[in-house]
Motif scaffolding. Structure first.
Motif, PDB file in Angstrom:
ATOM      1  N   ALA B  87      51.453  40.262  61.028  1.00  0.00           N
ATOM      2  CA  ALA B  87      51.409  39.287  59.706  1.00  0.00           C
ATOM      3  C   ALA B  87      50.171  39.635  59.081  1.00  0.00           C
ATOM      4  O   ALA B  87      50.229  39.516  57.823  1.00  0.00           O
ATOM      5  CB  ALA B  87      51.821  37.936  60.110  1.00  0.00           C
ATOM      6  N   THR B  88      48.911  39.444  59.867  1.00  0.00           N
ATOM      7  CA  THR B  88      47.627  39.220  59.023  1.00  0.00           C
ATOM      8  C   THR B  88      47.320  40.505  58.068  1.00  0.00           C
ATOM      9  O   THR B  88      47.089  40.309  56.933  1.00  0.00           O
ATOM     10  CB  THR B  88      46.538  39.144  59.994  1.00  0.00           C
ATOM     11  N   PRO B  89      47.129  41.504  58.546  1.00  0.00           N
ATOM     12  CA  PRO B  89      47.035  42.831  57.418  1.00  0.00           C
ATOM     13  C   PRO B  89      48.076  42.737  56.427  1.00  0.00           C
ATOM     14  O   PRO B  89      47.910  42.966  55.355  1.00  0.00           O
ATOM     15  CB  PRO B  89      47.405  44.084  58.368  1.00  0.00           C
ATOM     16  N   LEU B  90      49.261  42.646  56.741  1.00  0.00           N
ATOM     17  CA  LEU B  90      50.497  42.460  55.933  1.00  0.00           C
ATOM     18  C   LEU B  90      50.212  41.264  54.838  1.00  0.00           C
ATOM     19  O   LEU B  90      50.271  41.563  53.437  1.00  0.00           O
ATOM     20  CB  LEU B  90      51.770  42.315  56.444  1.00  0.00           C
ATOM     21  N   ALA B  91      49.787  40.121  55.182  1.00  0.00           N
ATOM     22  CA  ALA B  91      49.656  39.124  54.512  1.00  0.00           C
ATOM     23  C   ALA B  91      48.440  39.137  53.552  1.00  0.00           C
ATOM     24  O   ALA B  91      48.430  38.939  52.385  1.00  0.00           O
ATOM     25  CB  ALA B  91      49.515  37.961  55.219  1.00  0.00           C
ATOM     26  N   VAL B  92      47.408  39.942  54.211  1.00  0.00           N
ATOM     27  CA  VAL B  92      46.096  40.133  53.231  1.00  0.00           C
ATOM     28  C   VAL B  92      46.435  41.186  52.065  1.00  0.00           C
ATOM     29  O   VAL B  92      45.884  40.908  50.920  1.00  0.00           O
ATOM     30  CB  VAL B  92      44.968  40.669  54.179  1.00  0.00           C
ATOM     31  N   ALA B  93      47.114  42.170  52.594  1.00  0.00           N
ATOM     32  CA  ALA B  93      47.675  42.972  51.512  1.00  0.00           C
ATOM     33  C   ALA B  93      48.427  42.500  50.452  1.00  0.00           C
ATOM     34  O   ALA B  93      48.298  42.930  49.291  1.00  0.00           O
ATOM     35  CB  ALA B  93      48.447  44.302  52.222  1.00  0.00           C
ATOM     36  N   ILE B  94      49.458  41.694  50.715  1.00  0.00           N
ATOM     37  CA  ILE B  94      50.148  41.032  49.790  1.00  0.00           C
ATOM     38  C   ILE B  94      49.371  40.226  48.873  1.00  0.00           C
ATOM     39  O   ILE B  94      49.542  40.066  47.813  1.00  0.00           O
ATOM     40  CB  ILE B  94      51.280  40.094  50.503  1.00  0.00           C
ATOM     41  N   ALA B  95      48.387  39.327  49.389  1.00  0.00           N
ATOM     42  CA  ALA B  95      47.452  38.411  48.650  1.00  0.00           C
ATOM     43  C   ALA B  95      46.654  39.398  47.770  1.00  0.00           C
ATOM     44  O   ALA B  95      46.453  38.888  46.730  1.00  0.00           O
ATOM     45  CB  ALA B  95      46.525  37.766  49.564  1.00  0.00           C
TER      46      ALA B  95
END
Lengths: 362, 315
Positions: B87-95
């Motif tokens: 989740a973390t890389p995905l969430a940072v990319a989304i942000a």
């Protein structure tokens, strides 16, 4: 904002005389990456028509090929710095796309399967004496409404008064520790809240007790911090001039809070409470261990087990009975109703904040 | 800061009973929060004492409390860590996408769409996971076993239902995505415009601007946010209870086989309704372990987030 600046900062690249800091490369036309992805889609289509069609692989191949193609082309024509920039852009957009997959597929799946039993009987009948087809979730819907209402009645006064204390009265260590513990409380796992309510009531009623009010107590542990947080934010937004004007007129502080501060903030408070209700109405785990399940109607939260919509959905799915299809259809419809309730509450919250926002502000 | 406590007037105000009562009620509500939190700890401890003091052979299983809770703790941590890693890389990319890449006009709407993921009840994620996601992952798991089977994570035999530890990790990742990305977004939007514009003015590309101005500024916020997400994933119950086909597998690193350790929360949800006597106390003891773990993770996360807030230029 940053995009416009980015464009203007890129402009000197094209007009700058040599020696260009980026190595004298031309700037790519904006349609080039799109064309690259179109070409990637064609290649992926051709490849999959040879090996066997699969829509998931098609999307994956297109995105991977298009990203690689854009990167390589940009590296050749624009240099490595621009190429990495384009690569990251592709990755970031794909990440958002990936996040949409579960949302879209979940909503689609729940609506498709839930529509099966989305009929009048589902909302008017209980499960008493139902074997096989038919039956509904009227008892579960009522249980959810009663328990959520009780939870709101417990949580809102405590949460609101705590927020008033934090904003209007609190100072020093007590305020800091309450703020910190409210933050910590938002992280309590829902099942632990359920165990807390069970342990509390076991001391009074003995082991094996199941009551609607236990569920309300468990959900309150989850709802209070949400109410405090949102109410605190909203109360802080009330301009201090209003309070000072009231004090100047000789109004006591408590009347100022009740007659000036809260009416000013009422739209935000209502929004926060609605969102807090939306947060707890779908909770399953604490109700599973405190309220249990029953097939009959029970309107009395102080006497015996009650059915609630999430727990109902859980048991219909995991213990469907002999022809499982009927119960599983009911489970999906219950899930659909739950999603509609939560989304509906979210929409109502946004409407409240838009329609009843104080007219003077912003 | 926001000077909500107005300065007292020069002359001592008249002490009104209404004021004292109202202030007392407000303070009482605040103290009640402390009491509730303390109550959670006290009642959990008092109800788990019978399990803590029982002799090892009375606990279900046969090695006593530690060997009952041990694999559960392992399963809980393993699933949450997988979720965090996904989740973390995905969430940072989304942000980053929402803050810096998406068209201004769409950004708020896109953020709301991601937040919708948080509004979906966890039991519905369970339904989706077991009926939609798990079967679709089985071919992928077969591929993993064939090509990466030499790694301890991907040893076979592959579960034919897809209800495995890795599936749970992915579902939990989707569930914590909104909170991690919401906090990352908040931090990224607080990056001083001067920093980002200075980077761009020096000729940085957008990615270089993010790498040099945004990431260093937002790093601790992202770490705190992902730890809050970890806290969520640790305590997630119903999705795990429905999807994971848990068994008494003990501690195993195999992520795609049908023998998986259960998580604490899911185990409580599955066992509690049919348990009586000491089994209930044992489950409450495992709940106490979960409470302590999430409490530590959350406190650490809040500390990291708040420490950042102290010296950020945004306030």
């Amino acid at each position: 904002m940053s995009t416009s600046i980015e464009q203007s900062s890129a402009a000197p690249d094209t007009s700058a005389p040599s020696p260009n800091p980026l190595g004298g490369h031309e700037k790519q036309a904006p349609w080039v990456p799109w064309a690259m992805f179109g070409a990637a889609a064609v290649v992926a289509l051709g490849f999959l028509l040879l090996t066997g069609w699969n829509v998931v692989l098609f999307v994956i191949y297109t995105v991977v090929l298009g990203t690689l193609g854009t990167y390589v082309l940009s590296r050749v024509t624009e240099g490595s710095r621009k190429a990495v920039d384009r690569l990251v852009t592709c990755l970031v957009v794909s990440a958002f796309g990936i996040a949409m997959v579960p949302l879209v597929s979940l909503v689609y799946e729940v609506v498709r399967r839930g529509a099966e039993r989305f009929d009048g009987e589902f909302f008017t009948a209980s499960l008493q004496g139902v074997i096989g087809p038919g039956g509904g979730a009227y008892h579960a819907l009522m249980g959810t409404l009663i328990i959520t209402l009780l939870t709101t009645l417990i949580s809102v006064p405590i949460g609101l008064m705590t927020a008033i204390y934090l904003v209007e009265y609190g100072s020093g260590r007590l305020k800091r520790s309450i703020t910190f513990l409210v933050d910590v409380m938002t992280g309590i796992p829902s099942i632990v809240a359920g165990l807390f309510a069970y342990a509390l009531f076991v001391l009074i009623f003995g082991p094996g007790v199941r009551l609607g009010i236990m569920g309300a107590v468990a959900l309150s542990v989850l709802m209070i911090p949400v109410v405090v947080r949102s109410a605190e934010e909203v109360l802080k937004l009330v301009p201090n001039e209003l309070r000072e004007a009231a004090y100047a007129l000789g109004v006591p502080k408590w009347r100022t809070i009740l007659k000036v501060v809260i009416p000013t903030a009422i739209a935000g408070l209502a929004t926060g409470v609605t969102l807090a209700i939306a947060r707890v109405i779908g909770e399953t785990a604490p109700l599973l261990i405190t309220v249990g399940i029953t097939n009959a109607l029970n309107f009395n939260a102080f006497d015996g087990r009650m059915a609630t919509l999430p727990v109902y959905a859980y048991y219909q799915l995991t213990q469907p009975g002999v022809p499982p299809e009927n119960a599983i259809d009911r489970a999906w419809t219950a899930a659909l109703v739950l999603i509609m309730l939560v989304m509906g509450l979210n929409v109502v919250a946004r409407l409240i904040s838009r329609l009843f926002a104080p007219k003077t502000s912003r | 800061m926001t000077s909500t406590t107005s300065a007292p007037p020069a002359q001592q105000p008249k002490s009104r009973p209404g004021d004292r009562i109202f202030a007392g009620i407000a303070k009482g509500a605040g103290v009640l929060i402390l009491v509730i939190l303390a109550g959670v700890a006290v009642f959990l401890i008092s109800e788990s004492v019978p399990a803590l003091t029982a002799s090892p052979d009375e606990i279900s299983g046969d090695g006593g409390l530690a060997s009952y809770i041990g694999p559960l703790v392992f399963g809980t941590l393993l699933s949450a860590v997988i979720a965090l890693l996904v989740a973390t890389p995905l969430a940072v990319a989304i942000a980053l996408f929402i803050t810096f890449y998406a068209p201004r006009r769409l950004a708020a709407g896109l953020g709301y769409v991601v937040d919708l993921l948080a509004a979906i009840p966890s039991i519905v994620y369970g339904f989706w996971g077991i009926f939609w996601l798990a079967p679709r992952l089985v071919p992928f798991y077969r591929w993993l076993e064939e090509n990466l089977g030499f790694l301890p994570f991907f040893v076979g035999p592959v579960s034919s239902t897809g209800r495995t530890m890795l599936t749970i990790g992915l579902v939990l990742a989707v569930m914590i995505l909104p909170i991690v990305s919401a906090i990352s977004r908040e931090v990224f939007s607080q990056v001083p415009t001067l920093h980002t514009e200075a980077a761009l003015a020096l000729g940085a590309t957008r990615w270089e601007m993010i790498k040099m101005a945004v990431i260093p500024y937002g790093k601790s916020g992202v770490i705190g946010g992902s730890m809050l997400g970890l806290g969520r994933a640790l305590g997630e119950t119903m999705a795990v209870a429905i999807i994971l086909s848990g068994s008494a597998a003990g501690i195993t690193w195999a992520l795609i086989s049908s023998a998986n350790p259960q998580t604490i929360a899911a185990n409580i949800a599955l066992q509690f309704p049919e348990s009586t006597g000491l089994a209930v106390n044992t489950l409450i003891a495992s709940g106490l372990a979960l409470f302590v773990i999430t409490l530590l993770v959350n406190m650490l996360a809040r500390w990291v987030v708040n420490r950042r807030a102290d010296f950020s230029g945004a306030n």
